[in-house]
Motif scaffolding. Structure first.
Motif, PDB file in Angstrom:
ATOM      1  N   HIS A  82       0.800  -1.222   0.000  1.00 41.34           N
ATOM      2  CA  HIS A  82       0.000   0.000   0.000  1.00 41.34           C
ATOM      3  C   HIS A  82       0.839   1.281   0.000  1.00 41.34           C
ATOM      4  N   LEU A  83       1.964   1.269   0.694  1.00 37.20           N
ATOM      5  CA  LEU A  83       2.792   2.478   0.759  1.00 37.20           C
ATOM      6  C   LEU A  83       3.821   2.519  -0.369  1.00 37.20           C
ATOM      7  N   LYS A  84       4.573   1.450  -0.518  1.00 34.61           N
ATOM      8  CA  LYS A  84       5.574   1.393  -1.594  1.00 34.61           C
ATOM      9  C   LYS A  84       4.965   0.971  -2.931  1.00 34.61           C
ATOM     10  N   LYS A  85       3.779   0.390  -2.895  1.00 35.97           N
ATOM     11  CA  LYS A  85       3.065  -0.040  -4.100  1.00 35.97           C
ATOM     12  C   LYS A  85       3.937  -0.944  -4.982  1.00 35.97           C
ATOM     13  N   LEU A  86       4.626  -1.886  -4.318  1.00 33.46           N
ATOM     14  CA  LEU A  86       5.392  -2.972  -4.940  1.00 33.46           C
ATOM     15  C   LEU A  86       6.719  -2.541  -5.537  1.00 33.46           C
ATOM     16  N   ALA A  87       7.041  -1.251  -5.521  1.00 32.35           N
ATOM     17  CA  ALA A  87       8.264  -0.772  -6.177  1.00 32.35           C
ATOM     18  C   ALA A  87       9.316  -0.374  -5.137  1.00 32.35           C
ATOM     19  N   GLY A  88      10.574  -0.696  -5.423  1.00 31.06           N
ATOM     20  CA  GLY A  88      11.653  -0.352  -4.508  1.00 31.06           C
ATOM     21  C   GLY A  88      11.511  -1.024  -3.158  1.00 31.06           C
ATOM     22  N   VAL A  89      11.190  -2.319  -3.171  1.00 28.90           N
ATOM     23  CA  VAL A  89      10.840  -3.007  -1.922  1.00 28.90           C
ATOM     24  C   VAL A  89      11.851  -4.078  -1.524  1.00 28.90           C
ATOM     25  N   ASP A  90      13.038  -4.063  -2.085  1.00 29.04           N
ATOM     26  CA  ASP A  90      14.019  -5.103  -1.781  1.00 29.04           C
ATOM     27  C   ASP A  90      14.286  -5.228  -0.286  1.00 29.04           C
ATOM     28  N   ASP A 127       5.395  -7.770 -12.562  1.00 29.04           N
ATOM     29  CA  ASP A 127       6.368  -8.785 -12.949  1.00 29.04           C
ATOM     30  C   ASP A 127       7.658  -8.639 -12.136  1.00 29.04           C
ATOM     31  N   ALA A 128       8.126  -7.414 -11.984  1.00 27.35           N
ATOM     32  CA  ALA A 128       9.363  -7.181 -11.229  1.00 27.35           C
ATOM     33  C   ALA A 128       9.191  -7.556  -9.763  1.00 27.35           C
ATOM     34  N   LEU A 132      10.920 -11.042  -7.278  1.00 27.29           N
ATOM     35  CA  LEU A 132      11.697 -10.916  -6.045  1.00 27.29           C
ATOM     36  C   LEU A 132      11.308 -11.931  -4.986  1.00 27.29           C
ATOM     37  N   LEU A 133      10.137 -12.532  -5.100  1.00 28.25           N
ATOM     38  CA  LEU A 133       9.608 -13.357  -4.023  1.00 28.25           C
ATOM     39  C   LEU A 133      10.325 -14.694  -3.926  1.00 28.25           C
ATOM     40  N   PRO A 134      10.686 -15.102  -2.706  1.00 29.70           N
ATOM     41  CA  PRO A 134      11.354 -16.396  -2.510  1.00 29.70           C
ATOM     42  C   PRO A 134      10.383 -17.548  -2.721  1.00 29.70           C
ATOM     43  N   GLY A 144      16.089 -12.720   3.685  1.00 26.20           N
ATOM     44  CA  GLY A 144      16.012 -12.033   4.969  1.00 26.20           C
ATOM     45  C   GLY A 144      17.358 -11.564   5.487  1.00 26.20           C
ATOM     46  N   ALA A 145      18.423 -12.214   5.047  1.00 25.94           N
ATOM     47  CA  ALA A 145      19.762 -11.807   5.499  1.00 25.94           C
ATOM     48  C   ALA A 145      20.103 -10.393   5.059  1.00 25.94           C
ATOM     49  N   GLY A 146      19.371  -9.868   4.079  1.00 23.16           N
ATOM     50  CA  GLY A 146      19.610  -8.504   3.613  1.00 23.16           C
ATOM     51  C   GLY A 146      18.822  -7.452   4.367  1.00 23.16           C
ATOM     52  N   HIS A 147      18.331  -7.775   5.551  1.00 21.92           N
ATOM     53  CA  HIS A 147      17.504  -6.839   6.315  1.00 21.92           C
ATOM     54  C   HIS A 147      18.304  -5.634   6.781  1.00 21.92           C
ATOM     55  N   ASP A 148      17.584  -4.602   7.198  1.00 28.69           N
ATOM     56  CA  ASP A 148      18.261  -3.420   7.722  1.00 28.69           C
ATOM     57  C   ASP A 148      18.044  -3.320   9.229  1.00 28.69           C
ATOM     58  N   GLU A 149      18.276  -2.123   9.771  1.00 28.03           N
ATOM     59  CA  GLU A 149      18.254  -1.957  11.226  1.00 28.03           C
ATOM     60  C   GLU A 149      16.860  -2.129  11.836  1.00 28.03           C
TER      61      GLU A 149
END
Length: 288
Positions: A82-90, A127-128, A132-134, A144-149
Motif C-alpha cells: 500500500h505504501l511502496k506499491k510494490l516498487a523499490g521493496v528489496d 512482474d518485477a 523478487l519473491l522467494p 532475509g539476510a539482507g535486512h536493515d536496522e
C-alpha cells in the motif's frame, strides 16, 4: 485417477472482541483464543503481519499453540503493497522475511499479498515484484539476510526446513485488474511466476476473478455474500462454494479458503459449515 489437492477452510484473523462469548466460550482467556480456534478450523490467516513486522518469538508461540497439521497463511506487509506499491521493496521484503515467519516451519502456508484499491494494473511493476519473491524457506532465509536496522537484533534468517516450498497469492482490488484478466495480461504474469490469483467475494465492490494461475494453489477470500465484511453465507451460497472448491481441488491444487465476514461473528460458523460440506472438518485425529 485424478489427483485431488488438500483443502483447508479457515478464518482471517482470530482476535475479535465480538467473538468472545459467542465463538469463544465465556470466560476463555484471550491468550487461549488461538488454541481454541485451531482445534475447530484447519487454517488461519495471520493479519498482524500486514500492519507491522512481528517477532520470531510470536511466530514460534503461534506454532506451539496450534495442533500438528495446522497451517497459517501470512499476510504480506502493507508497507510493501500500500505504501511502496510494490516498487523499490528489496529491503522491505528482506525485513519481512527476517521478521520471524520462518519460525512457523512446516506450519507456514502461502503468503498473501493484498493490493490496495488505488493501485492499478501495471504488468512491468507486477512482474518485477513477483520475481523478487522467494520460492522456498531457504530462499526466504537468504533474502532475509539482507535486512536493515528495523529488525536488527530480532531477525530470524535461518530455517530448519530450507527445501519446503513457499507459495504466494495475490488479491487485487482495482478495476483495471479485471480488464487485464479478461485480455490475459494479468493471467500471463501470474502464471509465469506460479502465483495464485485470489478469488475474492466482496459483495460486488471489487473485481470478481476466479482464474487458476498457480500450478498447485488456489486461494479464496470470502468477505461477505451481500454486504462487505458483514453478511453471512446461507445454505445455497455455501453449496455453490463447496462445488467450486471441489472443482479446484480436482485439478490437484491445494485450496485455501478464508472467511473474512467477521463483523457479526459469521466467519467461524460459515467456515465450519463449508468444511463440513467438503468433508474436511477439523480437528485432526492427533494432538500437537
Amino acid at each position: 485417477m485424478t489427483c485431488v489437492g488438500t483443502v483447508r477452510v479457515g478464518i482471517s484473523g482470530w482476535r475479535y472482541p465480538p467473538w468472545r462469548g459467542a465463538f469463544y466460550p465465556p470466560g476463555l482467556p484471550q491468550r487461549r483464543e488461538l488454541e481454541h480456534a485451531s482445534r475447530l478450523l484447519s487454517s488461519i490467516e495471520l493479519n498482524g503481519s500486514f500492519y507491522a513486522l512481528q517477532r520470531p518469538e510470536s511466530y514460534a508461540g503461534w506454532a506451539r499453540e496450534t495442533p500438528a497439521g495446522f497451517v497459517f497463511s501470512v499476510k504480506g506487509p502493507r508497507f510493501v503493497t500500500h505504501l511502496k506499491k510494490l516498487a523499490g521493496v528489496d529491503v522491505a521484503l528482506a525485513n519481512f522475511f527476517a521478521s520471524g515467519l520462518l519460525a512457523l516451519g512446516p506450519k507456514l502456508g502461502p503468503v498473501l499479498w493484498q493490493l490496495p484499491p488505488n493501485l492499478g494494473f501495471d504488468a512491468a511493476r507486477l512482474d518485477a515484484f513477483l520475481a523478487l519473491l522467494p520460492r522456498t524457506h531457504g530462499e526466504a532465509a537468504a533474502l532475509g539476510a539482507g535486512h536493515d536496522e528495523k529488525v536488527e537484533g530480532r531477525a530470524l534468517t535461518t530455517t530448519a526446513t530450507p527445501d519446503l516450498p513457499l507459495r504466494h497469492a495475490l488479491e487485487v482490488r482495482h478495476a483495471s485488474f479485471g480488464d487485464a484478466a479478461a485480455d490475459g495480461r494479468l493471467l500471463d504474469v501470474l502464471t509465469r511466476h506460479g502465483v495464485a490469483l485470489v478469488t475474492a467475494d466482496t459483495a460486488g465492490k471489487w473485481p470478481w476473478l476466479a482464474h487458476l494461475t498457480s500450478p498447485d494453489l488456489a486461494y479464496a477470500r470470502l468477505h461477505g455474500d451481500a454486504e462487505l465484511y458483514v453478511s453471512g453465507y446461507d445454505d445455497a451460497a455455501l453449496d455453490r462454494w463447496a462445488e467450486r472448491v471441489r472443482e479446484w481441488a480436482a485439478t490437484g491444487r491445494d485450496v485455501f479458503v478464508y472467511f473474512d465476514n467477521d463483523v457479526k461473528v459469521r466467519a467461524p460458523d460459515d467456515a465450519r459449515a463449508l468444511a463440513a460440506r467438503l468433508g474436511v472438518a477439523w480437528p485432526p485425529p492427533e494432538g500437537p
